[in-house]
Write a protein that holds these residues in place. Structure first.
Motif, PDB file in Angstrom:
ATOM      1  N   ILE A  57       0.869  -1.183   0.000  1.00  0.00           N
ATOM      2  CA  ILE A  57       0.000   0.000   0.000  1.00  0.00           C
ATOM      3  C   ILE A  57       0.902   1.228   0.000  1.00  0.00           C
ATOM      4  N   THR A  58       0.577   2.170  -0.874  1.00  0.00           N
ATOM      5  CA  THR A  58       1.399   3.362  -1.079  1.00  0.00           C
ATOM      6  C   THR A  58       0.502   4.594  -1.119  1.00  0.00           C
ATOM      7  N   LYS A  59       1.021   5.716  -0.660  1.00  0.00           N
ATOM      8  CA  LYS A  59       0.294   6.982  -0.762  1.00  0.00           C
ATOM      9  C   LYS A  59       0.319   7.476  -2.200  1.00  0.00           C
ATOM     10  N   LEU A  60      -0.814   7.991  -2.659  1.00  0.00           N
ATOM     11  CA  LEU A  60      -0.863   8.601  -3.994  1.00  0.00           C
ATOM     12  C   LEU A  60       0.103   9.771  -4.089  1.00  0.00           C
ATOM     13  N   SER A  61       0.361  10.407  -2.967  1.00  0.00           N
ATOM     14  CA  SER A  61       1.226  11.585  -2.957  1.00  0.00           C
ATOM     15  C   SER A  61       2.691  11.228  -2.727  1.00  0.00           C
ATOM     16  N   SER A  62       3.019   9.927  -2.754  1.00  0.00           N
ATOM     17  CA  SER A  62       4.423   9.543  -2.551  1.00  0.00           C
ATOM     18  C   SER A  62       5.275  10.100  -3.684  1.00  0.00           C
ATOM     19  N   GLY A  63       6.534  10.307  -3.424  1.00  0.00           N
ATOM     20  CA  GLY A  63       7.445  10.904  -4.394  1.00  0.00           C
ATOM     21  C   GLY A  63       7.393  10.264  -5.766  1.00  0.00           C
ATOM     22  N   TYR A  64       7.426   8.940  -5.823  1.00  0.00           N
ATOM     23  CA  TYR A  64       7.480   8.259  -7.111  1.00  0.00           C
ATOM     24  C   TYR A  64       6.154   8.361  -7.860  1.00  0.00           C
ATOM     25  N   TYR A  65       5.042   8.067  -7.203  1.00  0.00           N
ATOM     26  CA  TYR A  65       3.746   8.000  -7.892  1.00  0.00           C
ATOM     27  C   TYR A  65       3.064   9.344  -8.064  1.00  0.00           C
ATOM     28  N   LYS A  66       3.412  10.310  -7.263  1.00  0.00           N
ATOM     29  CA  LYS A  66       2.762  11.621  -7.294  1.00  0.00           C
ATOM     30  C   LYS A  66       2.693  12.213  -8.708  1.00  0.00           C
ATOM     31  N   ASP A  67       3.800  12.209  -9.407  1.00  0.00           N
ATOM     32  CA  ASP A  67       3.856  12.834 -10.732  1.00  0.00           C
ATOM     33  C   ASP A  67       3.515  11.871 -11.859  1.00  0.00           C
ATOM     34  N   LYS A  68       3.229  10.621 -11.547  1.00  0.00           N
ATOM     35  CA  LYS A  68       2.953   9.614 -12.572  1.00  0.00           C
ATOM     36  C   LYS A  68       1.464   9.271 -12.679  1.00  0.00           C
ATOM     37  N   TYR A  69       0.653   9.846 -11.779  1.00  0.00           N
ATOM     38  CA  TYR A  69      -0.795   9.604 -11.790  1.00  0.00           C
ATOM     39  C   TYR A  69      -1.396  10.112 -13.101  1.00  0.00           C
ATOM     40  N   VAL A  70      -2.277   9.281 -13.709  1.00  0.00           N
ATOM     41  CA  VAL A  70      -2.918   9.670 -14.970  1.00  0.00           C
ATOM     42  C   VAL A  70      -4.423   9.816 -14.815  1.00  0.00           C
ATOM     43  N   THR A  71      -5.081   8.797 -14.279  1.00  0.00           N
ATOM     44  CA  THR A  71      -6.539   8.811 -14.229  1.00  0.00           C
ATOM     45  C   THR A  71      -7.045   7.783 -13.222  1.00  0.00           C
ATOM     46  N   ALA A  72      -8.348   7.780 -13.025  1.00  0.00           N
ATOM     47  CA  ALA A  72      -9.001   6.784 -12.166  1.00  0.00           C
ATOM     48  C   ALA A  72     -10.315   6.367 -12.806  1.00  0.00           C
ATOM     49  N   ARG A  73     -10.721   5.141 -12.507  1.00  0.00           N
ATOM     50  CA  ARG A  73     -11.970   4.600 -13.048  1.00  0.00           C
ATOM     51  C   ARG A  73     -12.756   3.931 -11.926  1.00  0.00           C
ATOM     52  N   ARG A  74     -14.057   4.080 -11.999  1.00  0.00           N
ATOM     53  CA  ARG A  74     -14.960   3.407 -11.054  1.00  0.00           C
ATOM     54  C   ARG A  74     -15.582   2.230 -11.777  1.00  0.00           C
ATOM     55  N   ILE A  75     -15.265   1.049 -11.318  1.00  0.00           N
ATOM     56  CA  ILE A  75     -15.737  -0.185 -11.930  1.00  0.00           C
ATOM     57  C   ILE A  75     -16.950  -0.732 -11.189  1.00  0.00           C
ATOM     58  N   ALA A  76     -16.897  -0.672  -9.872  1.00  0.00           N
ATOM     59  CA  ALA A  76     -17.923  -1.301  -9.031  1.00  0.00           C
ATOM     60  C   ALA A  76     -19.242  -0.547  -9.079  1.00  0.00           C
ATOM     61  N   SER A  77     -20.324  -1.298  -9.248  1.00  0.00           N
ATOM     62  CA  SER A  77     -21.669  -0.738  -9.123  1.00  0.00           C
ATOM     63  C   SER A  77     -21.885  -0.370  -7.651  1.00  0.00           C
ATOM     64  N   GLU A  78     -22.961   0.306  -7.348  1.00  0.00           N
ATOM     65  CA  GLU A  78     -23.254   0.649  -5.955  1.00  0.00           C
ATOM     66  C   GLU A  78     -23.385  -0.611  -5.101  1.00  0.00           C
ATOM     67  N   THR A  79     -24.017  -1.651  -5.654  1.00  0.00           N
ATOM     68  CA  THR A  79     -24.188  -2.910  -4.925  1.00  0.00           C
ATOM     69  C   THR A  79     -22.827  -3.540  -4.636  1.00  0.00           C
ATOM     70  N   SER A  80     -21.958  -3.596  -5.641  1.00  0.00           N
ATOM     71  CA  SER A  80     -20.620  -4.159  -5.448  1.00  0.00           C
ATOM     72  C   SER A  80     -19.806  -3.308  -4.478  1.00  0.00           C
ATOM     73  N   TYR A  81     -19.959  -1.993  -4.570  1.00  0.00           N
ATOM     74  CA  TYR A  81     -19.256  -1.095  -3.662  1.00  0.00           C
ATOM     75  C   TYR A  81     -19.647  -1.391  -2.215  1.00  0.00           C
ATOM     76  N   LEU A  82     -20.928  -1.591  -1.980  1.00  0.00           N
ATOM     77  CA  LEU A  82     -21.398  -1.898  -0.622  1.00  0.00           C
ATOM     78  C   LEU A  82     -20.846  -3.238  -0.139  1.00  0.00           C
ATOM     79  N   LYS A  83     -20.732  -4.210  -1.028  1.00  0.00           N
ATOM     80  CA  LYS A  83     -20.143  -5.501  -0.648  1.00  0.00           C
ATOM     81  C   LYS A  83     -18.669  -5.333  -0.301  1.00  0.00           C
ATOM     82  N   MET A  84     -17.985  -4.487  -1.046  1.00  0.00           N
ATOM     83  CA  MET A  84     -16.555  -4.273  -0.809  1.00  0.00           C
ATOM     84  C   MET A  84     -16.285  -3.533   0.500  1.00  0.00           C
ATOM     85  N   THR A  85     -17.089  -2.539   0.767  1.00  0.00           N
ATOM     86  CA  THR A  85     -16.778  -1.625   1.864  1.00  0.00           C
ATOM     87  C   THR A  85     -17.664  -1.796   3.092  1.00  0.00           C
ATOM     88  N   GLY A  86     -18.823  -2.397   2.912  1.00  0.00           N
ATOM     89  CA  GLY A  86     -19.739  -2.526   4.031  1.00  0.00           C
ATOM     90  C   GLY A  86     -20.382  -1.218   4.421  1.00  0.00           C
TER      91      GLY A  86
END
Length: 157
Positions: free
Chosen positions: A127-156
């Motif tokens: 597990i790494t921080k998004l703001s870590s030195g290496y990844y901070k400047d390499k971030y491109v995008t994010a995608r939401r794959i999980a439906s609301e139902t799947s999200y609730l199963k994942m996170t409770g």
């Protein structure tokens, strides 16, 4: 006096063990699944615990636990689901990086608190921080794959 101190220490210990157990039980299913494979070594093309994971193989493995299908590579995963602004990330969203200069080349699963789980070529599943030195400047995008139902199963949540 000594009996009183021993009794008091016993009570403190009992409550501290109970609170530790409660916090472990309060972890989301996503956190539990990631925790179970922490430290699994990196292996290019790997999709199983027994062989190791590459970044997209790790995502496939974790999302498979929630019956979510995804394309095989990080580049193709970056086209799945819906775009999410970095400021709107929630646990279970996929985050993508350009680490080699040829477009999307690394991916992870956002786990909250500005952190993402991924299979790093140097550390395996970590597990790494998004703001870590290496990844901070390499971030491109994010995608939401999980439906609301799947999200609730994942996170409770």
């Amino acid at each position: 006096m000594k009996k009183g101190i021993v009794w008091l220490l016993g009570i403190v210990l009992l409550f501290s063990i109970g609170s530790e157990r409660a916090s472990a039980d309060d972890r989301s299913k996503l956190d539990q699944e990631v925790s179970e494979v922490m430290g699994t070594p990196y292996k290019w093309g790997g999709t199983r615990v027994s062989e190791g994971f590459d970044c997209s193989g790790f995502i496939l493995y974790i999302f498979g636990k929630f019956n979510l299908d995804l394309p095989r590579t990080s580049k193709s995963q970056a086209s799945a689901g819906d775009y999410v602004a970095k400021s709107d990330l929630r646990p279970g969203d996929l985050v993508f990086f350009e680490t080699g200069g040829n477009g999307i080349s690394h991916a992870g699963i956002y786990v909250g608190d500005n952190k993402f789980a991924h299979s790093s070529s140097s550390n395996g599943v970590t597990i790494t921080k998004l703001s870590s030195g290496y990844y901070k400047d390499k971030y491109v995008t994010a995608r939401r794959i999980a439906s609301e139902t799947s999200y609730l199963k994942m996170t409770g949540n």
